[in-house]
Design a protein around this motif. Structure first.
Motif, PDB file in Angstrom:
ATOM      1  N   ALA A  40       0.879  -1.264  -0.097  1.00  0.00           N
ATOM      2  CA  ALA A  40      -0.011   0.058   0.054  1.00  0.00           C
ATOM      3  C   ALA A  40       0.878   1.263   0.091  1.00  0.00           C
ATOM      4  N   ILE A  41       0.438   2.327  -0.656  1.00  0.00           N
ATOM      5  CA  ILE A  41       0.956   3.634  -0.552  1.00  0.00           C
ATOM      6  C   ILE A  41      -0.073   4.508  -0.261  1.00  0.00           C
ATOM      7  N   ALA A  42       0.210   5.592   0.787  1.00  0.00           N
ATOM      8  CA  ALA A  42      -0.732   6.409   1.388  1.00  0.00           C
ATOM      9  C   ALA A  42      -2.204   5.791   1.797  1.00  0.00           C
ATOM     10  N   ASP A  43      -2.038   4.607   2.347  1.00  0.00           N
ATOM     11  CA  ASP A  43      -3.172   4.042   2.783  1.00  0.00           C
ATOM     12  C   ASP A  43      -4.081   3.557   1.585  1.00  0.00           C
ATOM     13  N   VAL A  44      -3.430   3.283   0.500  1.00  0.00           N
ATOM     14  CA  VAL A  44      -4.071   3.044  -0.619  1.00  0.00           C
ATOM     15  C   VAL A  44      -3.742   1.698  -0.800  1.00  0.00           C
ATOM     16  N   ASP A  45      -4.536   0.444  -0.791  1.00  0.00           N
ATOM     17  CA  ASP A  45      -4.027  -0.932  -1.044  1.00  0.00           C
ATOM     18  C   ASP A  45      -3.634  -1.159  -2.478  1.00  0.00           C
ATOM     19  N   LEU A  46      -2.500  -1.439  -3.132  1.00  0.00           N
ATOM     20  CA  LEU A  46      -2.327  -1.840  -4.370  1.00  0.00           C
ATOM     21  C   LEU A  46      -2.066  -3.125  -4.913  1.00  0.00           C
ATOM     22  N   VAL A  47      -1.542  -3.974  -4.274  1.00  0.00           N
ATOM     23  CA  VAL A  47      -1.458  -5.219  -4.275  1.00  0.00           C
ATOM     24  C   VAL A  47      -1.797  -6.065  -3.259  1.00  0.00           C
ATOM     25  N   HIS A  48      -2.485  -7.023  -3.397  1.00  0.00           N
ATOM     26  CA  HIS A  48      -2.921  -7.908  -2.215  1.00  0.00           C
ATOM     27  C   HIS A  48      -2.617  -9.433  -2.729  1.00  0.00           C
ATOM     28  N   ILE A  49      -1.485 -10.180  -2.179  1.00  0.00           N
ATOM     29  CA  ILE A  49      -1.231 -11.527  -2.439  1.00  0.00           C
ATOM     30  C   ILE A  49      -1.402 -12.329  -1.152  1.00  0.00           C
TER      31      ILE A  49
END
Length: 61
Positions: free
Chosen positions: A35-44
């Motif tokens: 996550a960057i700035a509390d925004v989830d970008l990738v979930h594995i």
């Protein structure tokens, strides 16, 4: 190398512990979130099975 056991405060050899794990099998799982700035970008999600080949084969009599 020995690993302290929880039950009875006895030491268990690492080889014996590995033998028990491979005989019965163990599942290891985990999750990673980038996550960057509390925004989830990738979930594995990860999951693996560790066991011996003979433990997976059916027993024929």
């Amino acid at each position: 190398m020995t690993v302290p056991a929880r039950a009875g405060d006895r030491n268990v050899a690492l080889v014996d512990l590995l033998d028990r794990v491979l005989a019965g099998g163990v599942v290891v799982s985990g999750e990673i979130t980038l996550a960057i700035a509390d925004v989830d970008l990738v979930h594995i999600s990860l999951r693996t099975l560790v066991t011996s080949i003979s433990a997976l084969q059916p027993h024929h009599e």
